[in-house]
Scaffold this active site. Structure first.
Site, PDB file in Angstrom:
ATOM      1  N   SER A  31       0.852  -1.189   0.000  1.00 46.60           N
ATOM      2  CA  SER A  31       0.000   0.000   0.000  1.00 46.60           C
ATOM      3  C   SER A  31       0.891   1.244   0.000  1.00 46.60           C
ATOM      4  CB  SER A  31      -0.822  -0.006   1.286  1.00 46.60           C
ATOM      5  OG  SER A  31       0.095  -0.019   2.376  1.00 46.60           O
ATOM      6  N   HIS A  88       1.374   2.996   2.614  1.00 49.99           N
ATOM      7  CA  HIS A  88       2.156   2.807   3.849  1.00 49.99           C
ATOM      8  C   HIS A  88       3.350   1.879   3.577  1.00 49.99           C
ATOM      9  CE1 HIS A  88       3.140   2.203   8.009  1.00 49.99           C
ATOM     10  NE2 HIS A  88       2.804   0.925   7.976  1.00 49.99           N
ATOM     11  N   GLY A 114      -1.918  -1.074   7.739  1.00 49.96           N
ATOM     12  CA  GLY A 114      -2.427  -0.075   8.685  1.00 49.96           C
ATOM     13  C   GLY A 114      -3.357  -0.670   9.726  1.00 49.96           C
ATOM     14  N   HIS A 138       8.534  12.056  26.850  1.00 49.84           N
ATOM     15  CA  HIS A 138       9.237  11.215  27.821  1.00 49.84           C
ATOM     16  C   HIS A 138       8.292  10.262  28.589  1.00 49.84           C
ATOM     17  CE1 HIS A 138       7.746  13.320  31.417  1.00 49.84           C
ATOM     18  NE2 HIS A 138       7.684  14.347  30.599  1.00 49.84           N
ATOM     19  N   HIS A 156      -0.803   2.775  16.590  1.00 49.22           N
ATOM     20  CA  HIS A 156      -0.407   3.653  15.475  1.00 49.22           C
ATOM     21  C   HIS A 156      -0.561   5.104  15.923  1.00 49.22           C
ATOM     22  CE1 HIS A 156      -1.258   4.982  10.997  1.00 49.22           C
ATOM     23  NE2 HIS A 156      -0.260   5.628  11.546  1.00 49.22           N
TER      24      HIS A 156
END
Ligand SMILES: CC(C)(COP(=O)(O)OP(=O)(O)OC[C@H]1O[C@@H](n2cnc3c(N)ncnc32)[C@H](O)[C@@H]1OP(=O)(O)O)[C@@H](O)C(=O)NCCC(=O)NCCS
Length: 200
Positions: A10, A12, A64, A129, A138
């Protein structure tokens, strides 16, 4: 030759291939469920994901959908899944990143943060942090997680989302593009808006 088999041809996948090349892979092939596709980002598609066991090399799942990513990584669990980091990303020495995760261009991961396996930290996003991201999370393009945030497994943080510090987001959530998460979320669902609220 240093081969990487990328599952998922894809847009991605194309970005993942680019980062893989910058990480020293010089023999990149794709597998994809659609047998009519022939190439992705200039790399050949040599079969479907069922053909993975016939091929030698490291494996990266560039899909994804978190559920699919998890299912395929579990099925191929004996393979070596590299961590791919774009050279322009800034990753603190003390940050830990799980196998099969990708850190894209311009992303920043600050000290003390732990990122699970199969995660995507997308282009120009940041994870500050002491955050803890579960497996298959994601963080989309341009999303920003402040310090000391926990995100549960398979949650998708949409493009341009901001999450305030010390907020916990449980697993299985979709945080819609542009939302600002100011309070912890402990029920899986889709959340949108400023401040983020459960989508009706
Ligand atoms: C939140 C989201 C999952 C909703 O998708 P959906 O269920 O298909 O929703 P629809 O497009 O049918 O929209 C339904 C309603 O919600 C609104 N809406 C959708 N997404 C929204 C968002 N992110 N913020 C505010 N409102 C949103 C729509 O305007 C629509 O409002 P209306 O009923 O008043 O017309 C999706 O819009 C989204 O934000 N996806 C993230 C995409 C992304 O970040 N991609 C990153 C790739 S790296």
């Amino acid at each position: 030759m240093n081969r990487l088999i990328i599952i998922g041809a894809s847009g991605h996948g194309k970005v993942v291939a680019d980062i893989a090349e910058l990480n020293g892979y010089d023999d990149i092939v794709f597998l994809d469920a659609d047998p009519t596709k022939k190439e992705c980002g200039g790399h050949p598609i040599v079969g479907t994901d069922n053909d993975c066991s016939d091929l030698k090399g490291d494996v990266f799942v560039a899909i994804g959908n978190a559920e699919a990513r998890k299912r395929i990584m579990e099925r191929e669990s004996t393979r070596n899944f590299p961590v791919l980091i774009h050279p322009s990303a800034v990753v603190a020495k003390s940050a830990k990143i799980g196998k099969g995760s990708v850190i894209m261009a311009g992303a920043v991961i600050n000290p003390g943060t732990v990122i699970g396996k199969g995660c995507i930290v997308n282009t120009c996003s940041s994870v500050d942090h002491d955050c803890v991201l579960g497996d298959f999370v994601h963080v989309s393009v341009g999303a920003h997680l402040s310090g000391t945030i926990k995100v549960g497994e398979e949650t998708w943080i949409g493009a341009g989302v901001t999450v305030n510090n010390n907020v916990d987001i449980c697993g299985g959530c979709m945080i819609g593009a542009g939302a600002v998460v100011v309070n912890s979320i402990d029920e899986a669902g889709t959340y949108i808006g400023i401040p983020a609220a459960l989508k009706k």
